[in-house]
Scaffold this active site. Structure first.
Site, PDB file in Angstrom:
ATOM      1  N   ASP A  76      -1.953  -0.720 -12.862  1.00  0.00           N
ATOM      2  CA  ASP A  76      -1.319  -0.394 -11.576  1.00  0.00           C
ATOM      3  C   ASP A  76      -1.594  -1.481 -10.534  1.00  0.00           C
ATOM      4  O   ASP A  76      -1.577  -1.211  -9.336  1.00  0.00           O
ATOM      5  CB  ASP A  76      -1.749   1.003 -11.094  1.00  0.00           C
ATOM      6  CG  ASP A  76      -3.213   1.100 -10.720  1.00  0.00           C
ATOM      7  OD1 ASP A  76      -3.967   0.123 -10.940  1.00  0.00           O
ATOM      8  OD2 ASP A  76      -3.617   2.160 -10.189  1.00  0.00           O
ATOM      9  N   ALA A  94       3.114   2.186  -2.193  1.00  0.00           N
ATOM     10  CA  ALA A  94       4.479   2.034  -2.726  1.00  0.00           C
ATOM     11  C   ALA A  94       4.750   2.971  -3.905  1.00  0.00           C
ATOM     12  O   ALA A  94       5.910   3.280  -4.208  1.00  0.00           O
ATOM     13  CB  ALA A  94       4.706   0.586  -3.145  1.00  0.00           C
ATOM     14  N   GLY A  95       3.696   3.377  -4.580  1.00  0.00           N
ATOM     15  CA  GLY A  95       3.863   4.273  -5.730  1.00  0.00           C
ATOM     16  C   GLY A  95       3.437   3.628  -7.045  1.00  0.00           C
ATOM     17  O   GLY A  95       3.839   4.072  -8.129  1.00  0.00           O
ATOM     18  N   LYS A  96       2.588   2.614  -6.973  1.00  0.00           N
ATOM     19  CA  LYS A  96       2.155   1.870  -8.172  1.00  0.00           C
ATOM     20  C   LYS A  96       1.460   2.768  -9.191  1.00  0.00           C
ATOM     21  O   LYS A  96       1.822   2.796 -10.361  1.00  0.00           O
ATOM     22  CB  LYS A  96       1.185   0.731  -7.777  1.00  0.00           C
ATOM     23  CG  LYS A  96       1.773  -0.295  -6.844  1.00  0.00           C
ATOM     24  CD  LYS A  96       0.763  -1.327  -6.456  1.00  0.00           C
ATOM     25  CE  LYS A  96      -0.306  -0.817  -5.511  1.00  0.00           C
ATOM     26  NZ  LYS A  96       0.171  -0.460  -4.176  1.00  0.00           N
ATOM     27  N   GLU A 142      -7.432   5.749   5.364  1.00  0.00           N
ATOM     28  CA  GLU A 142      -6.150   5.059   5.563  1.00  0.00           C
ATOM     29  C   GLU A 142      -5.415   5.506   6.836  1.00  0.00           C
ATOM     30  O   GLU A 142      -4.399   4.909   7.195  1.00  0.00           O
ATOM     31  CB  GLU A 142      -5.255   5.229   4.323  1.00  0.00           C
ATOM     32  CG  GLU A 142      -5.776   4.388   3.163  1.00  0.00           C
ATOM     33  CD  GLU A 142      -4.957   4.474   1.889  1.00  0.00           C
ATOM     34  OE1 GLU A 142      -5.104   3.576   1.051  1.00  0.00           O
ATOM     35  OE2 GLU A 142      -4.203   5.446   1.726  1.00  0.00           O
ATOM     36  N   GLU A 189      -6.809   1.081 -11.122  1.00  0.00           N
ATOM     37  CA  GLU A 189      -7.732   0.639 -10.079  1.00  0.00           C
ATOM     38  C   GLU A 189      -8.625   1.797  -9.624  1.00  0.00           C
ATOM     39  O   GLU A 189      -8.135   2.916  -9.433  1.00  0.00           O
ATOM     40  CB  GLU A 189      -6.870   0.221  -8.898  1.00  0.00           C
ATOM     41  CG  GLU A 189      -7.646  -0.239  -7.727  1.00  0.00           C
ATOM     42  CD  GLU A 189      -7.406  -1.692  -7.497  1.00  0.00           C
ATOM     43  OE1 GLU A 189      -8.039  -2.505  -8.187  1.00  0.00           O
ATOM     44  OE2 GLU A 189      -6.570  -1.993  -6.663  1.00  0.00           O
ATOM     45  N   THR A 207       1.404   5.980  -9.389  1.00  0.00           N
ATOM     46  CA  THR A 207       2.294   7.056  -9.842  1.00  0.00           C
ATOM     47  C   THR A 207       3.222   6.545 -10.940  1.00  0.00           C
ATOM     48  O   THR A 207       3.316   7.148 -12.016  1.00  0.00           O
ATOM     49  CB  THR A 207       3.130   7.578  -8.643  1.00  0.00           C
ATOM     50  OG1 THR A 207       2.237   7.909  -7.585  1.00  0.00           O
ATOM     51  CG2 THR A 207       3.959   8.784  -9.030  1.00  0.00           C
ATOM     52  N   ILE A 261       0.833  -1.225   0.000  1.00  0.00           N
ATOM     53  CA  ILE A 261       0.000   0.000   0.000  1.00  0.00           C
ATOM     54  C   ILE A 261       0.863   1.268   0.000  1.00  0.00           C
ATOM     55  O   ILE A 261       1.733   1.431   0.847  1.00  0.00           O
ATOM     56  CB  ILE A 261      -0.929   0.028   1.242  1.00  0.00           C
ATOM     57  CG1 ILE A 261      -1.731  -1.266   1.359  1.00  0.00           C
ATOM     58  CG2 ILE A 261      -1.843   1.248   1.213  1.00  0.00           C
ATOM     59  CD1 ILE A 261      -2.519  -1.394   2.664  1.00  0.00           C
ATOM     60  N   TYR A 282     -11.089  -0.915   7.238  1.00  0.00           N
ATOM     61  CA  TYR A 282      -9.985  -0.451   8.072  1.00  0.00           C
ATOM     62  C   TYR A 282     -10.430  -0.207   9.525  1.00  0.00           C
ATOM     63  O   TYR A 282      -9.618  -0.221  10.437  1.00  0.00           O
ATOM     64  CB  TYR A 282      -9.332   0.801   7.477  1.00  0.00           C
ATOM     65  CG  TYR A 282      -8.406   0.466   6.317  1.00  0.00           C
ATOM     66  CD1 TYR A 282      -7.389  -0.483   6.471  1.00  0.00           C
ATOM     67  CD2 TYR A 282      -8.555   1.069   5.070  1.00  0.00           C
ATOM     68  CE1 TYR A 282      -6.545  -0.803   5.420  1.00  0.00           C
ATOM     69  CE2 TYR A 282      -7.706   0.750   4.014  1.00  0.00           C
ATOM     70  CZ  TYR A 282      -6.709  -0.182   4.194  1.00  0.00           C
ATOM     71  OH  TYR A 282      -5.876  -0.509   3.162  1.00  0.00           O
TER      72      TYR A 282
HETATM   73  N1  LIG Z   1       8.867   7.546  -5.660  1.00  0.00           N
HETATM   74  C1  LIG Z   1       8.106   8.381  -4.977  1.00  0.00           C
HETATM   75  N2  LIG Z   1       8.677   9.418  -4.325  1.00  0.00           N
HETATM   76  C2  LIG Z   1       7.929  10.280  -3.619  1.00  0.00           C
HETATM   77  N3  LIG Z   1       6.584  10.202  -3.521  1.00  0.00           N
HETATM   78  C3  LIG Z   1       5.986   9.233  -4.144  1.00  0.00           C
HETATM   79  C4  LIG Z   1       6.686   8.270  -4.908  1.00  0.00           C
HETATM   80  N4  LIG Z   1       5.808   7.393  -5.418  1.00  0.00           N
HETATM   81  C5  LIG Z   1       4.606   7.795  -4.984  1.00  0.00           C
HETATM   82  N5  LIG Z   1       4.703   8.912  -4.248  1.00  0.00           N
HETATM   83  C6  LIG Z   1       3.583   9.590  -3.593  1.00  0.00           C
HETATM   84  O1  LIG Z   1       3.112   8.664  -2.598  1.00  0.00           O
HETATM   85  C7  LIG Z   1       1.687   8.620  -2.568  1.00  0.00           C
HETATM   86  C8  LIG Z   1       1.231   7.210  -2.889  1.00  0.00           C
HETATM   87  O2  LIG Z   1       1.493   6.898  -4.245  1.00  0.00           O
HETATM   88  P1  LIG Z   1       0.509   6.032  -5.147  1.00  0.00           P
HETATM   89  O3  LIG Z   1      -0.899   6.483  -4.983  1.00  0.00           O
HETATM   90  O4  LIG Z   1       1.091   6.012  -6.515  1.00  0.00           O
HETATM   91  O5  LIG Z   1       0.702   4.606  -4.435  1.00  0.00           O
HETATM   92  P2  LIG Z   1       0.002   3.212  -4.763  1.00  0.00           P
HETATM   93  O6  LIG Z   1       1.030   2.163  -4.585  1.00  0.00           O
HETATM   94  O7  LIG Z   1      -0.693   3.267  -6.077  1.00  0.00           O
HETATM   95  O8  LIG Z   1      -1.069   3.137  -3.585  1.00  0.00           O
HETATM   96  P3  LIG Z   1      -2.235   2.073  -3.292  1.00  0.00           P
HETATM   97  O9  LIG Z   1      -1.573   0.860  -2.737  1.00  0.00           O
HETATM   98  O10 LIG Z   1      -3.064   2.720  -2.254  1.00  0.00           O
HETATM   99  O11 LIG Z   1      -2.979   1.829  -4.545  1.00  0.00           O
HETATM  100  C9  LIG Z   1       1.208   9.657  -3.568  1.00  0.00           C
HETATM  101  O12 LIG Z   1       0.954  10.847  -2.846  1.00  0.00           O
HETATM  102  C10 LIG Z   1       2.392   9.840  -4.505  1.00  0.00           C
HETATM  103  O13 LIG Z   1       2.439  11.135  -5.069  1.00  0.00           O
HETATM  104  N1  LIG Z   2      -7.733  -5.959   1.844  1.00  0.00           N
HETATM  105  C1  LIG Z   2      -7.392  -5.518   0.628  1.00  0.00           C
HETATM  106  N2  LIG Z   2      -7.408  -6.379  -0.418  1.00  0.00           N
HETATM  107  C2  LIG Z   2      -7.029  -6.003  -1.674  1.00  0.00           C
HETATM  108  O1  LIG Z   2      -7.051  -6.809  -2.632  1.00  0.00           O
HETATM  109  C3  LIG Z   2      -6.651  -4.643  -1.843  1.00  0.00           C
HETATM  110  N3  LIG Z   2      -6.252  -3.927  -2.918  1.00  0.00           N
HETATM  111  C4  LIG Z   2      -6.050  -2.673  -2.493  1.00  0.00           C
HETATM  112  N4  LIG Z   2      -6.326  -2.581  -1.174  1.00  0.00           N
HETATM  113  C5  LIG Z   2      -6.313  -1.334  -0.373  1.00  0.00           C
HETATM  114  C6  LIG Z   2      -4.979  -0.705  -0.169  1.00  0.00           C
HETATM  115  C7  LIG Z   2      -5.288   0.771  -0.186  1.00  0.00           C
HETATM  116  O2  LIG Z   2      -5.695   1.206   1.097  1.00  0.00           O
HETATM  117  C8  LIG Z   2      -6.470   0.893  -1.125  1.00  0.00           C
HETATM  118  C9  LIG Z   2      -6.136   1.305  -2.556  1.00  0.00           C
HETATM  119  O3  LIG Z   2      -5.235   0.471  -3.145  1.00  0.00           O
HETATM  120  O4  LIG Z   2      -7.083  -0.385  -1.119  1.00  0.00           O
HETATM  121  C10 LIG Z   2      -6.684  -3.788  -0.736  1.00  0.00           C
HETATM  122  N5  LIG Z   2      -7.056  -4.217   0.497  1.00  0.00           N
END
Ligand SMILES: Nc1ncnc2c1ncn2[C@@H]1O[C@H](COP(=O)(O)OP(=O)(O)OP(=O)(O)O)[C@@H](O)[C@H]1O
Ligand SMILES: Nc1nc(=O)c2ncn([C@H]3C[C@H](O)[C@@H](CO)O3)c2[nH]1
Length: 206
Positions: A86, A15-17, A147, A35, A19, A13, A47
């Site tokens: 993503d 990680a920056g996917k 979150e 997503e 982005t 969660i 949560y």
């Molecule tokens: N490499 C990075 N450096 C700094 N900030 C970052 C980086 N990657 C992402 N961010 C910032 O961190 C936050 C989370 O990024 P993002 O929404 O891309 O994560 P995600 O993995 O898609 O989240 P989720 O698991 O909730 O779907 C955002 O505010 C984004 O701008």
């Molecule tokens: N329990 C659970 N199962 C999933 O398959 C899953 N995929 C994403 N997430 C949560 C992470 C972020 O808060 C938010 C956006 O990614 O949703 C999940 N939570």
């Protein structure tokens, strides 16, 4: 000829996917499969009380992703058109194995395997590995209300679950290329050269 790329970006969660997937989609001009988070009716409740809401939430994610990937198969993969997403459907199992127990987990596993056996599979997976500290910082920066209730212990477990799951994926699917990105050191948002490094790795595979 190299296979048509179906790229998935993964990681725990925050990680920056999204982005990174968005940046790569723009750079390579490949359609992005994203997503949908805001319309999820269970995340908030989940949560607050994981045990109470986990089955509904995991099934909701599974059904949504199933539909999205079924469409992707028809629209892109079977027409040999590249696509980037993503998420990888495998994350469903990673989360469910952490949040479900007993009979519900057994039922979920059966449904998961039934639904996913004929879905298109990404042939390139970018796995962003990041520490608890980095994930917490990014989750906080993003500022989604629901979150704030994420327990650090849950997040830490997920980090470990992802490590195990990706080691298993590499062994089970040697034909899938996994690019691991060190999310603590590689800041592709702030440092263009870090992004370029990832771009070069992907380019070699296209
Ligand atoms: N490499 C990075 N450096 C700094 N900030 C970052 C980086 N990657 C992402 N961010 C910032 O961190 C936050 C989370 O990024 P993002 O929404 O891309 O994560 P995600 O993995 O898609 O989240 P989720 O698991 O909730 O779907 C955002 O505010 C984004 O701008
Ligand atoms: N329990 C659970 N199962 C999933 O398959 C899953 N995929 C994403 N997430 C949560 C992470 C972020 O808060 C938010 C956006 O990614 O949703 C999940 N939570």
């Amino acid at each position: 000829m190299k296979p048509c790329p179906f790229i998935a970006v993964e990681g725990a969660i925050g990680a920056g996917k999204t982005t990174l997937a968005t940046m790569l989609s723009d750079r390579f001009d490949i359609p992005l499969l994203k997503e949908i988070v805001e319309e999820n009716p269970f995340l908030d409740k989940f949560y607050q009380n994981i045990e109470e809401w986990s089955f509904q939430l995991e099934m909701f994610f599974l059904c949504n992703r199933y539909k999205q990937l079924e469409d992707t198969g028809l629209q892109y993969v079977s027409r040999h058109q590249p696509v980037i997403s993503d998420y990888h459907i495998y994350k469903n199992l990673i989360f469910a194995q952490r949040t479900l127990k007993g009979v519900k987990l057994d039922k979920y596993r059966q449904i998961y395997h039934l639904l996913t056996e004929d879905l298109p599979k990404p042939n390139i997976v970018i796995y962003i590995r990041a520490s608890l500290e980095t994930l917490q910082k990014r989750i906080e920066m993003r500022g989604r209300d629901f979150e704030t209730a994420i327990d650090p212990a849950y997040l830490q477990q997920l980090i470990e679950d992802y490590e195990t799951a990706f080691a298993e994926l590499a062994e089970r699917e040697p034909e899938t290329t996994i690019i691991t990105v060190n999310g603590d050191e590689m800041d592709f948002v702030e440092h263009p050269e870090h992004f370029e490094h990832i771009v070069r790795q992907v380019k070699e595979l296209l």
